[in-house]
Design an enzyme around this catalytic site. Structure first.
Site, PDB file in Angstrom:
ATOM      1  N   LYS A 174      37.348  49.301  46.741  1.00 14.23           N
ATOM      2  CA  LYS A 174      37.259  48.968  48.170  1.00 14.23           C
ATOM      3  C   LYS A 174      38.526  49.360  48.930  1.00 14.23           C
ATOM      4  CE  LYS A 174      36.684  44.537  47.791  1.00 14.23           C
ATOM      5  NZ  LYS A 174      36.659  44.297  46.335  1.00 14.23           N
ATOM      6  N   ARG A 198      34.095  36.595  51.048  1.00 16.83           N
ATOM      7  CA  ARG A 198      33.928  36.572  49.604  1.00 16.83           C
ATOM      8  C   ARG A 198      33.024  35.415  49.171  1.00 16.83           C
ATOM      9  NH1 ARG A 198      38.682  39.397  47.867  1.00 16.83           N
ATOM     10  NH2 ARG A 198      39.029  39.482  45.633  1.00 16.83           N
ATOM     11  N   ARG A 215      45.586  49.909  36.232  1.00 17.33           N
ATOM     12  CA  ARG A 215      46.087  49.947  37.604  1.00 17.33           C
ATOM     13  C   ARG A 215      47.536  49.464  37.660  1.00 17.33           C
ATOM     14  NH1 ARG A 215      42.954  47.203  42.665  1.00 17.33           N
ATOM     15  NH2 ARG A 215      43.636  45.191  41.886  1.00 17.33           N
ATOM     16  N   ARG A 268      49.904  43.861  38.453  1.00 16.43           N
ATOM     17  CA  ARG A 268      49.645  42.565  39.067  1.00 16.43           C
ATOM     18  C   ARG A 268      49.234  41.558  37.998  1.00 16.43           C
ATOM     19  NH1 ARG A 268      45.521  43.858  43.897  1.00 16.43           N
ATOM     20  NH2 ARG A 268      44.655  41.925  43.087  1.00 16.43           N
ATOM     21  N   ARG A 293      37.781  37.124  37.150  1.00 13.41           N
ATOM     22  CA  ARG A 293      37.552  37.527  38.539  1.00 13.41           C
ATOM     23  C   ARG A 293      36.152  38.092  38.724  1.00 13.41           C
ATOM     24  NH1 ARG A 293      42.239  41.477  39.005  1.00 13.41           N
ATOM     25  NH2 ARG A 293      41.588  41.966  41.122  1.00 13.41           N
TER      26      ARG A 293
END
Ligand code: ADP
Ligand code: ZN
Length: 210
Positions: free
Chosen positions: A13, A88, A122, A152, A163
């Site tokens: 996104k 969300r 990532r 992260r 998640r």
């Protein structure tokens, strides 16, 4: 033009939002980025949010809605915006209906296996937020500003699975909520391949909206 990007964490996104923002000249509003800015401070509220994010859970709706409400009331949002990571939950979507008229919702689709793979590799620039994969930048430093890249906390494999569960339970129901203005795109290909059909769709939408 007011658009929402919907999709699981790691579906791409953010990357898509940046391209849309550049070409259509509307701001990208990422609630994840807004929260990451908040937790850089050291106060009880920031520390509470930090804990929630680290676990991969969701920040309470009232806080999130208030933050977005403030952001989209600013001048640069007058001509439109792209919401990335918001809403969300169904209550967030219901609250948004009361403050703004959304033209279209783009659903970014990607298999969970591919998401886990992509998020595990990532890396994020600790200074400017630029996103890399260890596949194309293994130097440990940002190509743009030379600052160290970090993983992260919520991109660690055990948190990613959580998640995705949170997404399925809380966010996936929004696909039905927005069934009257949904545009679907697969992000299994390159960022450019993902963007192409979206760009064409938004050009048409823009012509109709204005
Ligand atoms: P992702 O890569 O999961 O899309 P984001 O950067 O969008 O990550 O969000 C990171 C974290 O910020 C989320 O896991 C959540 O804790 C919090 N967050 C972001 N947006 C929202 C939202 N709309 N409602 C509640 N919490 C949010
Ligand atoms: Zn950087």
């Amino acid at each position: 033009m007011k658009i929402i990007l919907l999709g699981a964490p790691g579906s791409g996104k953010g990357t898509l939002a940046k391209k849309i923002s550049r070409d259509f000249n509307i701001p990208q509003i990422s609630t994840g980025d807004l929260f990451r800015a908040i937790v850089r401070e050291d106060n009880p509220f920031a520390n509470k949010v930090k804990e929630i994010m680290k676990s991969g859970g969701l920040v309470p709706d009232e806080i999130t809605v208030e933050m977005v409400k403030n952001r989209i009331s600013q001048d640069d949002c007058k001509k439109g915006f792209i919401l990335d990571g918001f809403p969300r939950t169904v209550p967030q979507a219901e609250a948004l209906e009361k403050i703004s008229q959304i033209d279209s919702v783009i659903l970014v689709e990607l298999s969970h296996d591919t998401i886990v793979e992509r998020l595990s590799s990532r890396r994020t620039c600790s200074n400017c937020g630029e996103i890399y994969s260890t596949d194309d930048n293994n130097t440990g430093f940002c190509f743009k500003c030379n600052s160290p890249l970090i993983q992260r906390d919520d991109d660690k494999p055990e948190t990613i699975r959580h998640r995705l569960e949170v997404y399925e339970e809380n966010t996936a129901p929004l696909i039905n909520f927005y069934s009257d203005r949904l545009f679907k795109v697969s992000s299994a290909g390159t960022p450019e391949e993902t963007y192409e059909p979206v760009k064409a769709f938004l050009r048409d939408l823009e012509a109709g909206v204005e």
